[in-house]
Enzyme design. Structure first.
Site: not given
Ligand code: NAD
Ligand code: TYD
Length: 354
Positions: A133-135, A159, A163
């Site tokens: 992630t960019d975070e 989180y 990561k």
């Molecule tokens: P998500 O929470 O929707 O899915 C995570 C999945 O991992 C779930 O299916 C969960 O059951 C599985 N999981 C959790 N712990 C596990 C373990 N110990 N062993 C096997 N499986 C396990 O997450 P997402 O939003 O799909 O994100 C996927 C990846 O992409 C993550 O690594 C996250 O850090 C990264 N990412 C997400 C975003 C975003 O905006 N959602 C952006 C950049 C990077």
């Molecule tokens: P989120 O979807 O949780 O992603 P991330 O924290 O990984 O960026 O949140 C996106 C942005 O929205 C973040 O600045 C937090 C804000 N946010 C709210 O303002 N209200 C909410 O209920 C949630 C879940 C997020």
């Protein structure tokens, strides 16, 4: 040829598997623990497809992972498995440390043993792609340049710290043991199958239910938003031609503050499913800020464009319209997720077989 995807029952992993099978036809083994965020319903369209194998399990289970690698002999591992929600990490960091840090290290160790045992040409062709992630880069001020791949890590939430730690271990396995790794650092994704705890699906769900739309603090926090299928295509490109040991930032060039995002979602809902009580924006509620809330993330995605020719296909306007339509068309999916019915389904289908 086969690849192993971890965390493929989650939001991005499920989109990746669906797109992967459509784009390449190559078989996938999905290793997923099925936490609250894992929902096999997301992959129901692959039922009966012999290119798709689901295995319920933990990336931290070394014996299971080693066994899967031996049995399926994949040419790559794509690691999505993680605890992914910042708010949950604030209330309970332990699972984040366990899965994101310890779990990733277990996966790296098993991948290394497998890779070292491979004959040529499989040994040279093997890849371990870590999805991050960019975070990990921390927070930007409004006038700062977007994150490049050389931006120092400065994670602020449990989180992002977990990561960042996993990214460092992936790097270390490359430099120390030569494991052929690739890391991607992507901005905020949105699109189908996202669990409605994250901002965009939460806002759609609450709006349709007539509930308040919670915006933390003043709504001026900025994120870069990328439609999920663009993230998936970027990962495919990095897996194909990324340089070993390199990291690639992935972003949509769509910086928006949260209030702009929520207002856009409300306008689309007003157009596609008008409410007789008036615009959905009437439900906006400014609430207490998230602890340690990062002010701004922004991605400089020029490296992946320059080296691999990748660019997002969707703008925020096109992607968010598709997303809102998807949630309106899949009210049954949202209903099963928010009512917890999908958990009972998992218990019936998987716990019984365990
Ligand atoms: P998500 O929470 O929707 O899915 C995570 C999945 O991992 C779930 O299916 C969960 O059951 C599985 N999981 C959790 N712990 C596990 C373990 N110990 N062993 C096997 N499986 C396990 O997450 P997402 O939003 O799909 O994100 C996927 C990846 O992409 C993550 O690594 C996250 O850090 C990264 N990412 C997400 C975003 C975003 O905006 N959602 C952006 C950049 C990077
Ligand atoms: P989120 O979807 O949780 O992603 P991330 O924290 O990984 O960026 O949140 C996106 C942005 O929205 C973040 O600045 C937090 C804000 N946010 C709210 O303002 N209200 C909410 O209920 C949630 C879940 C997020």
């Amino acid at each position: 040829m086969t690849i192993i995807v971890t965390g493929g029952a989650g939001f991005i992993g499920a989109n990746f598997i669906l797109d992967w099978i459509e784009a390449t036809g190559e078989p996938v083994v999905n290793l997923d623990k099925l936490t609250y965020a894992g929902n096999p319903d997301n992959l129901a369209s692959l039922a009966g497809d012999d290119r798709y194998t689901f295995v319920q399990g933990d990336i931290g289970d070394s014996a299971l992972v080693s066994n899967l690698l031996e049995r399926h002999r994949p040419r790559a591992i794509v690691n999505f498995a993680a605890e992914s929600h910042v708010d949950r990490s604030i209330h309970g960091p332990d699972d984040f440390i366990q899965t994101n840090v310890v779990g990733t290290c277990n996966l790296l160790a098993a991948a290394r043993a497998y890779w070292e045992s491979l004959p040529e040409p499989e040994h040279s062709a093997f890849r371990f792609l870590h999805v991050s992630t960019d975070e990990v880069y921390g927070s930007l001020e409004m006038g700062d340049d977007p994150f490049t791949e050389t931006h120092p890590f400065a994670p602020n939430s449990p989180y992002s710290a977990s990561k960042a730690a996993s990214d460092h271990f992936v790097r270390a396995w490359h430099h120390t043991y030569g494991l052929p790794v690739l890391t991607t650092n992507c901005s905020n994704n949105y699109g189908p199958y996202q669990f409605p705890e994250k901002l965009i699906p939460l806002i759609i769900h609450n709006a349709l239910a007539g509930k308040p739309l919670p915006i933390y603090a003043d709504g001026q926090n900025v994120r870069d938003w990328l439609y999920v299928s663009d993230h998936c295509s970027a990962i495919r490109r990095v897996l194909e031609d990324g340089r070993l040991g390199e990291t690639y930032n992935i972003g949509g060039w769509n910086e928006l503050n949260n209030l702009e995002v929520v207002n856009t979602v409300c306008q689309l809902l007003d157009e596609l499913q008008p409410d007789s009580a008036g615009s959905y924006s009437r439900l906006i509620a400014f609430v207490e800020d998230r602890a340690g809330h990062d002010r701004r993330y922004a991605i400089d995605a020029r490296k992946i464009e320059r080296e691999l020719g990748w660019k997002p296909a969707e703008s925020f306007e096109t992607g968010i319209r598709k997303t809102v339509r998807w949630y309106l068309d899949h009210a049954d999916w949202v209903g099963r997720v928010t009512s917890g019915e999908y958990r009972q389904w998992i218990d019936r289908h998987y716990r019984a077989e365990a």
